[in-house]
Design a protein around this motif. Structure first.
Motif, PDB file in Angstrom:
ATOM      1  N   ASP A  98       0.849  -1.196   0.000  1.00  0.00           N
ATOM      2  CA  ASP A  98       0.000   0.000   0.000  1.00  0.00           C
ATOM      3  C   ASP A  98       0.887   1.250   0.000  1.00  0.00           C
ATOM      4  OD1 ASP A  98      -1.672   2.102   0.467  1.00  0.00           O
ATOM      5  OD2 ASP A  98      -2.522   1.316   2.329  1.00  0.00           O
ATOM      6  N   PRO A  99       1.142   1.836  -1.183  1.00  0.00           N
ATOM      7  CA  PRO A  99       2.060   2.978  -1.269  1.00  0.00           C
ATOM      8  C   PRO A  99       1.522   4.228  -0.570  1.00  0.00           C
ATOM      9  CG  PRO A  99       1.445   2.155  -3.466  1.00  0.00           C
ATOM     10  CD  PRO A  99       0.558   1.479  -2.483  1.00  0.00           C
ATOM     11  N   THR A 100       0.230   4.221  -0.170  1.00  0.00           N
ATOM     12  CA  THR A 100      -0.314   5.400   0.530  1.00  0.00           C
ATOM     13  C   THR A 100      -0.142   5.275   2.041  1.00  0.00           C
ATOM     14  OG1 THR A 100      -2.534   4.496   0.821  1.00  0.00           O
ATOM     15  CG2 THR A 100      -2.090   5.642  -1.260  1.00  0.00           C
ATOM     16  N   LEU A 101       0.369   4.140   2.497  1.00  0.00           N
ATOM     17  CA  LEU A 101       0.547   3.942   3.942  1.00  0.00           C
ATOM     18  C   LEU A 101       1.733   4.780   4.427  1.00  0.00           C
ATOM     19  CD1 LEU A 101      -0.228   2.208   6.497  1.00  0.00           C
ATOM     20  CD2 LEU A 101       1.524   0.595   5.753  1.00  0.00           C
ATOM     21  N   VAL A 102       1.474   5.794   5.268  1.00  0.00           N
ATOM     22  CA  VAL A 102       2.597   6.597   5.771  1.00  0.00           C
ATOM     23  C   VAL A 102       2.676   6.600   7.290  1.00  0.00           C
ATOM     24  CG1 VAL A 102       2.901   8.105   3.791  1.00  0.00           C
ATOM     25  CG2 VAL A 102       1.228   8.707   5.539  1.00  0.00           C
ATOM     26  N   ARG A 103       1.567   6.315   7.981  1.00  0.00           N
ATOM     27  CA  ARG A 103       1.487   6.281   9.438  1.00  0.00           C
ATOM     28  C   ARG A 103       1.725   7.663  10.062  1.00  0.00           C
ATOM     29  NH1 ARG A 103       0.848   2.909  12.476  1.00  0.00           N
ATOM     30  NH2 ARG A 103       2.652   3.027  13.826  1.00  0.00           N
ATOM     31  N   GLY A 104       1.187   7.833  11.277  1.00  0.00           N
ATOM     32  CA  GLY A 104       1.093   9.183  11.835  1.00  0.00           C
ATOM     33  C   GLY A 104       2.285   9.690  12.620  1.00  0.00           C
ATOM     34  N   LEU A 105       3.410   8.994  12.569  1.00  0.00           N
ATOM     35  CA  LEU A 105       4.563   9.418  13.358  1.00  0.00           C
ATOM     36  C   LEU A 105       5.722   9.663  12.403  1.00  0.00           C
ATOM     37  CD1 LEU A 105       4.020   6.429  15.803  1.00  0.00           C
ATOM     38  CD2 LEU A 105       3.316   8.772  16.270  1.00  0.00           C
ATOM     39  N   ASP A 106       6.544  10.677  12.719  1.00  0.00           N
ATOM     40  CA  ASP A 106       7.565  11.107  11.746  1.00  0.00           C
ATOM     41  C   ASP A 106       8.853  10.285  11.741  1.00  0.00           C
ATOM     42  OD1 ASP A 106       6.133  13.050  10.552  1.00  0.00           O
ATOM     43  OD2 ASP A 106       7.119  14.749  11.558  1.00  0.00           O
ATOM     44  N   TYR A 107       9.021   9.378  12.701  1.00  0.00           N
ATOM     45  CA  TYR A 107      10.351   8.773  12.820  1.00  0.00           C
ATOM     46  C   TYR A 107      10.645   7.629  11.850  1.00  0.00           C
ATOM     47  CZ  TYR A 107       7.689   6.052  16.483  1.00  0.00           C
ATOM     48  OH  TYR A 107       6.775   5.340  17.202  1.00  0.00           O
ATOM     49  N   TYR A 108       9.666   7.242  11.058  1.00  0.00           N
ATOM     50  CA  TYR A 108       9.862   6.031  10.258  1.00  0.00           C
ATOM     51  C   TYR A 108      10.780   6.219   9.056  1.00  0.00           C
ATOM     52  CZ  TYR A 108       6.150   3.959  13.029  1.00  0.00           C
ATOM     53  OH  TYR A 108       5.402   3.471  14.068  1.00  0.00           O
ATOM     54  N   THR A 109      11.500   5.143   8.736  1.00  0.00           N
ATOM     55  CA  THR A 109      12.322   5.048   7.527  1.00  0.00           C
ATOM     56  C   THR A 109      12.064   3.655   6.944  1.00  0.00           C
ATOM     57  OG1 THR A 109      14.104   4.149   8.882  1.00  0.00           O
ATOM     58  CG2 THR A 109      14.218   6.499   8.397  1.00  0.00           C
ATOM     59  N   ARG A 110      12.185   3.537   5.676  1.00  0.00           N
ATOM     60  CA  ARG A 110      12.028   2.220   5.023  1.00  0.00           C
ATOM     61  C   ARG A 110      10.712   1.523   5.396  1.00  0.00           C
ATOM     62  NH1 ARG A 110      18.234  -0.102   4.313  1.00  0.00           N
ATOM     63  NH2 ARG A 110      18.587   1.205   2.505  1.00  0.00           N
ATOM     64  N   THR A 111      10.793   0.269   5.880  1.00  0.00           N
ATOM     65  CA  THR A 111       9.588  -0.563   6.034  1.00  0.00           C
ATOM     66  C   THR A 111       8.548   0.022   6.995  1.00  0.00           C
ATOM     67  OG1 THR A 111      11.126  -2.399   5.841  1.00  0.00           O
ATOM     68  CG2 THR A 111       8.852  -2.933   6.459  1.00  0.00           C
ATOM     69  N   LEU A 112       7.321   0.058   6.525  1.00  0.00           N
ATOM     70  CA  LEU A 112       6.166   0.426   7.354  1.00  0.00           C
ATOM     71  C   LEU A 112       5.159  -0.708   7.254  1.00  0.00           C
ATOM     72  CD1 LEU A 112       5.009   4.037   6.426  1.00  0.00           C
ATOM     73  CD2 LEU A 112       6.076   3.268   8.519  1.00  0.00           C
ATOM     74  N   PHE A 113       4.451  -0.981   8.333  1.00  0.00           N
ATOM     75  CA  PHE A 113       3.397  -1.997   8.204  1.00  0.00           C
ATOM     76  C   PHE A 113       2.249  -1.739   9.170  1.00  0.00           C
ATOM     77  CE2 PHE A 113       4.466  -4.484  12.011  1.00  0.00           C
ATOM     78  CZ  PHE A 113       5.798  -4.171  12.204  1.00  0.00           C
ATOM     79  N   GLU A 114       1.094  -2.205   8.772  1.00  0.00           N
ATOM     80  CA  GLU A 114      -0.086  -2.160   9.637  1.00  0.00           C
ATOM     81  C   GLU A 114      -0.853  -3.458   9.464  1.00  0.00           C
ATOM     82  OE1 GLU A 114      -1.099   2.584  10.113  1.00  0.00           O
ATOM     83  OE2 GLU A 114      -2.556   1.346   9.061  1.00  0.00           O
ATOM     84  N   LEU A 115      -1.509  -3.884  10.534  1.00  0.00           N
ATOM     85  CA  LEU A 115      -2.441  -5.007  10.439  1.00  0.00           C
ATOM     86  C   LEU A 115      -3.815  -4.466  10.776  1.00  0.00           C
ATOM     87  CD1 LEU A 115       0.434  -6.378  10.941  1.00  0.00           C
ATOM     88  CD2 LEU A 115      -0.912  -8.392  11.535  1.00  0.00           C
ATOM     89  N   ARG A 116      -4.730  -4.623   9.853  1.00  0.00           N
ATOM     90  CA  ARG A 116      -6.073  -4.071  10.038  1.00  0.00           C
ATOM     91  C   ARG A 116      -7.094  -5.192  10.037  1.00  0.00           C
ATOM     92  NH1 ARG A 116      -5.681   0.750   5.512  1.00  0.00           N
ATOM     93  NH2 ARG A 116      -3.783   1.691   6.347  1.00  0.00           N
ATOM     94  N   THR A 117      -8.192  -4.965  10.721  1.00  0.00           N
ATOM     95  CA  THR A 117      -9.285  -5.917  10.626  1.00  0.00           C
ATOM     96  C   THR A 117     -10.247  -5.414   9.561  1.00  0.00           C
ATOM     97  OG1 THR A 117     -11.220  -6.834  11.701  1.00  0.00           O
ATOM     98  CG2 THR A 117     -10.382  -4.801  12.627  1.00  0.00           C
ATOM     99  N   THR A 118     -10.778  -6.349   8.799  1.00  0.00           N
ATOM    100  CA  THR A 118     -11.691  -5.950   7.732  1.00  0.00           C
ATOM    101  C   THR A 118     -13.136  -6.308   8.075  1.00  0.00           C
ATOM    102  OG1 THR A 118     -11.204  -8.062   6.673  1.00  0.00           O
ATOM    103  CG2 THR A 118      -9.963  -6.168   5.903  1.00  0.00           C
ATOM    104  N   THR A 119     -13.402  -6.629   9.368  1.00  0.00           N
ATOM    105  CA  THR A 119     -14.766  -7.054   9.730  1.00  0.00           C
ATOM    106  C   THR A 119     -15.732  -5.886   9.888  1.00  0.00           C
ATOM    107  OG1 THR A 119     -14.215  -6.941  12.063  1.00  0.00           O
ATOM    108  CG2 THR A 119     -13.988  -9.094  11.000  1.00  0.00           C
TER     109      THR A 119
END
Ligand code: HAM
Length: 429
Positions: free
Chosen positions: A251-272
């Motif tokens: 998901d190229p739009t995944l940026v997450r709300g904290l500024d410290y990230y570099t390289r790999t980002l990930f989230e696990l979401r529920t789709t229920t």
């Protein structure tokens, strides 16, 4: 004035705490198998720590922190665990003691957000941080660890999303590309995003405002701007995830709300749909510059945190509080000390016991023993004690017998042990 819990902060009463304990125990056991050890850091940290690490133009720092001054220090109740753990890592020079550290933590975090289902002002996170491993193996291993933990907890319909933000050079190029994209449509953006445009256009991608979402839909993809080493890193993460059989969505739009990230980002979401827009159960990523930014050496890092309340909504289960094995019922005040001694002796042998200290009628005590789900009620009456015995009532079978007071603790403890061999001593209410 009626005193109530602070808005957005919840009491967890014992009936509910049972499920919390199951979740926490499963988390500890799962990460233990992956080599993690617990770290406990203070709930208060210097405000500057969060401002610098999380970023001045993030929602967390701009709007949500509980900050105050005391004894001349600017302090903040931690909104997350990563910055504090990294501060501790640097402060104690852990890098000099071991090349790779795997830490986990569990505890309350505080953010002044608008409360909703799955979004609170005090909430609990379970999180992990790895220092000293540049990845991509560590990244994939961590994502698999989280995915398999959620599966172990029986949480259905979880989607893994991954993205890469690249290292600092890529971020700078991406910032410029986003500026180029958003500046011509500045007037159409939310007020927050207009204000943040120059400083931090990445935040616009993370905004929930429909005006920003529309503008972001056509924004350039960061994945096209990754340089060769960042690309190779991301390809490595995906390759290892494939090998592990973890299904994921890039998901190229995944940026997450904290500024410290570099390289790999990930989230696990529920789709229920059970959690509405609070559907992110777990968020994490790599933050290879934080340790150096805190005055430490160049040590790469990656981590994640999961929201316990959100997992509990998804987890199901109806565990009950544990029952006592024995309920001790002294029928007169004179027998109270004997009841106390019997209770103590049983506990020394590992038996869960409650002694009725209220006095009163046997009937009420038996009712209480029943309500608690006790297996046995030990009745101490004058007549029995004079004969050196106690009456033991089996509450399920409705049978009563007498056993010698002198042996009572030993005999009852043996029964509890026998039952627990059959897996039945830990009754539930
Ligand atoms: P985060 O995405 O801000 O990341 O939070 C992680 C998780 O905490 C969320 O996915 C959500 O489940 C839960 N959470 C966040 N805010 C709330 C809230 N107000 N109420 C209930 N649950 C909430 C971090 O905090 C990073 N420190 C994760 C990390 C660790 N990155 C690297 N290492």
């Amino acid at each position: 004035m009626e005193l109530r819990a602070v808005k957005g902060m919840n009491d967890i009463l014992p009936d509910e705490a049972v499920r919390w304990q199951r979740l926490e125990a499963a988390f500890r056991e799962h990460v233990r198998l992956h080599g993690y050890d617990e770290v406990r850091t203070p709930i208060l940290e210097s405000t500057a720590l969060f401002q610098r690490q999380i970023g001045e133009t993030t929602d967390v720092v701009e709007k949500e922190m509980y900050s105050f001054e005391r004894h001349g220090d600017a302090l903040t109740v931690r909104p997350e665990g990563t910055a504090g753990a990294a501060r501790a890592y640097v402060e104690h020079k852990v890098h000099a003691k071991e090349p790779v550290s795997r830490w986990y933590y569990l505890g309350p975090m505080f953010r002044g957000e608008r409360p909703a289902k799955g979004r609170y002002r005090q909430f609990y996170q379970a999180g992990c941080e790895v220092y000293g491993d540049p990845g991509p193996l560590a990244d994939a291993e961590m994502i698999e660890m989280v995915a398999s933990l959620l599966a172990r907890l029986g949480i259905p319909e979880v989607e893994v999303r991954v993205n890469s933000l690249g290292a600092s050079g890529t971020r700078e190029r991406y910032r410029n590309a986003l500026l180029g994209h958003f500046t011509p449509m500045r007037d159409k953006l939310s007020e927050d995003s207009q204000r943040r445009l120059e400083k931090n256009p990445l935040r616009i991608l993370d905004s929930k405002d429909p005006r920003d979402r529309e503008a972001a839909a056509t924004a350039p993809s960061i994945l096209e701007l990754l340089d060769e080493t960042d690309s190779a890193h991301f390809e490595g993460v995906k390759k290892h995830l494939d090998a592990l059989g973890v299904r994921y969505v890039v998901d190229p739009t995944l940026v997450r709300g904290l500024d410290y990230y570099t390289r790999t980002l990930f989230e696990l979401r529920t789709t229920t749909g059970d959690l509405g827009s609070q559907n992110t159960l777990v968020g994490g990523g790599r933050y290879d510059n934080m340790i150096e930014g805190l005055g430490g050496p160049k040590v790469p890092a990656i981590g994640f945190a999961m929201g316990i309340e959100r997992l509990l909504v998804m987890m199901g289960g109806d565990e009950k509080r544990e029952s006592p094995f024995c309920y001790v019922a002294p029928l007169s005040e004179e027998l109270a000390s004997r009841a106390l001694v019997l209770g103590r002796d049983l506990r020394r042998l590992g038996v869960r016991v409650e002694v009725d200290g209220r006095g009163g009628k046997l009937k009420a005590m038996l009712r209480r023993a029943d309500a608690l789900g006790a297996k046995l009620c030990v009745i101490l009456g004058e007549g029995e004690i004079e004969r050196g015995v106690v009456a033991v009532k089996d509450l399920a079978k409705h049978e009563q017998e007498e056993i010698a007071l002198a042996d009572a603790a030993k005999v009852l403890a043996e029964r509890a042990a026998k039952l627990s061999e059959g897996g039945d001593a830990r009754g539930a209410r």
